[in-house]
Design a protein around this motif. Structure first.
Motif, mmCIF file in Angstrom:
data_model
loop_
_atom_site.group_PDB
_atom_site.id
_atom_site.type_symbol
_atom_site.label_atom_id
_atom_site.label_comp_id
_atom_site.label_asym_id
_atom_site.label_seq_id
_atom_site.Cartn_x
_atom_site.Cartn_y
_atom_site.Cartn_z
ATOM 1 N N HIS A 122 0.869 -1.082 -0.028
ATOM 2 C CA HIS A 122 0.459 0.121 0.100
ATOM 3 C C HIS A 122 0.740 1.181 0.193
ATOM 4 O O HIS A 122 2.558 1.232 -0.539
ATOM 5 N N TYR A 123 0.474 2.349 0.153
ATOM 6 C CA TYR A 123 1.206 3.778 0.029
ATOM 7 C C TYR A 123 1.501 3.680 1.713
ATOM 8 O O TYR A 123 0.861 4.071 2.703
ATOM 9 N N HIS A 124 2.783 4.672 1.384
ATOM 10 C CA HIS A 124 3.370 5.133 2.371
ATOM 11 C C HIS A 124 4.243 3.975 3.999
ATOM 12 O O HIS A 124 4.252 4.248 4.834
ATOM 13 N N TRP A 131 -1.112 11.095 -2.113
ATOM 14 C CA TRP A 131 -1.594 9.344 -2.979
ATOM 15 C C TRP A 131 -0.477 9.550 -3.952
ATOM 16 O O TRP A 131 -0.189 9.182 -4.805
ATOM 17 N N PHE A 145 3.055 10.350 -3.558
ATOM 18 C CA PHE A 145 3.672 9.079 -3.613
ATOM 19 C C PHE A 145 3.764 7.929 -4.933
ATOM 20 O O PHE A 145 5.167 7.696 -4.998
ATOM 21 N N VAL A 146 2.615 7.840 -5.457
ATOM 22 C CA VAL A 146 2.631 7.214 -6.721
ATOM 23 C C VAL A 146 3.568 7.564 -7.689
ATOM 24 O O VAL A 146 4.446 6.746 -8.556
ATOM 25 N N ARG A 157 7.071 6.820 -6.141
ATOM 26 C CA ARG A 157 7.399 5.134 -6.688
ATOM 27 C C ARG A 157 7.424 4.594 -8.357
ATOM 28 O O ARG A 157 8.704 3.643 -8.949
#
Ligand SMILES: C[S@@+](CC[C@H](N)C(=O)[O-])C[C@H]1O[C@@H](n2cnc3c(N)ncnc32)[C@H](O)[C@@H]1O
Length: 275
Positions: free
Chosen positions: A45-47, A219, A222-223, A226
């Motif tokens: 998932h995120y973070h 998010w 974040f993505v 990534r």
């Protein structure tokens, strides 16, 4: 749902790649696994574990609490919760290969006394009623279009007073036909809710104290990072896992980054309670 159809989401192909990541980090195949090393690779998932800390705080977990993680993947959040709080955690995962890798990781982390892995579907599966003090779901609800049944099952699993914490996606704008197709194939996701529908459906299932927070902006950042970092690390990733794994994950990460960037795809976290 067939566990084979869900493999259309490329994150779920060759999940045993985590063992190559561990070797690359200096953990041999027969070695015990330090949790702080594994946490770099087992959070789907995120973070990462910051998001799990958030969930632990929001549900105010205590060591005697019984916890259910729905859609537990490689078991990352379940192990982290157990190690951090001392709670017993049931980790329910649909896909047999993912479940097996998760079980092996937990054994090698020495957390088998706190984390029980179960393979099954939350809509059908082996979940006792009125049993859990806390229920978590990180990026799993997106895969389950029968939300009425999903929320009912989650509600039933909780004891009265128990809390639910979920991080997932929602329809923020209005999806184009192309986005719907991308979601259905690339993310194995059909029919995401809008935030208003989500609240209404949770209320209908009986939940109270519903608190929903839009996470789309952090998010999206974040993505994007990534996807960028993964591609920048191409040479190393190909050496470790081969061209095919790299190409699959590169496509998956860039698809998710594009969906968020285009603005119709949103992320949220929610807390709710069974009265
Ligand atoms: C994106 S992964 C997240 C895993 C884990 N929660 C984490 O954050 O690291 C979602 C997981 O939910 C599982 N899943 C999907 N539908 C499910 C269902 N109906 N019942 C149980 N697990 C399910 C998938 O197989 C997948 O492993």
């Amino acid at each position: 749902m067939s566990d084979q159809q869900i493999k259309a989401m490329k994150l779920y192909l060759r999940v045993e790649r985590v063992f190559a990541q561990l070797r690359d980090a200096g953990v041999g195949d027969d070695d015990p696994i330090p949790l702080e090393v594994l946490c770099r690779f087992d959070q789907y998932h995120y973070h990462g574990t910051d998001a799990v800390d958030e969930g632990i705080a929001r549900l105010a977990l205590k060591p005697h609490h019984r916890v259910l993680e729905v859609g537990s993947g490689l078991g990352g959040p379940a192990r982290y919760i157990a190690a951090r709080t001392g709670c017993t955690v049931t980790a329910l995962e649909l896909q047999p290969d993912v479940h097996e890798v998760a079980t092996e990781l937990t054994r090698r982390c020495g957390l088998g006394h706190l984390v029980a892995h179960r393979q099954g579907d939350i809509l059908e599966g082996p979940v006792p009623a009125r049993h859990f003090d806390a229920l978590f779901g990180w990026l799993v609800f997106l895969h389950i279009p029968d939300r009425e049944r999903l929320y009912r099952r989650c509600f039933e699993a909780l004891r009265p007073g128990g809390g639910m914490y979920v991080e997932d996606f929602f329809e923020r704008g209005a999806f184009t036909a192309e986005e719907r197709e991308t979601l259905a194939t690339g993310l194995y996701s059909r029919d995401l809710p809008r935030l208003d529908d989500l609240r209404r459906d949770l209320e209908r299932a009986g939940f109270g104290e519903i608190d929903i927070e839009d996470m789309s902006v952090p998010w999206t950042t974040f993505v994007a990072e990534r996807a960028r970092a993964y591609r920048a690390n191409r040479e190393h990733e190909v050496a470790l896992h081969g061209e095919e794994v790299f190409a699959n994950l590169d496509e998956f990460f860039s698809t998710v980054a594009r969906l968020f960037r285009d603005g119709n795809f949103g992320g949220m976290r929610l807390r709710a309670r069974r009265p």
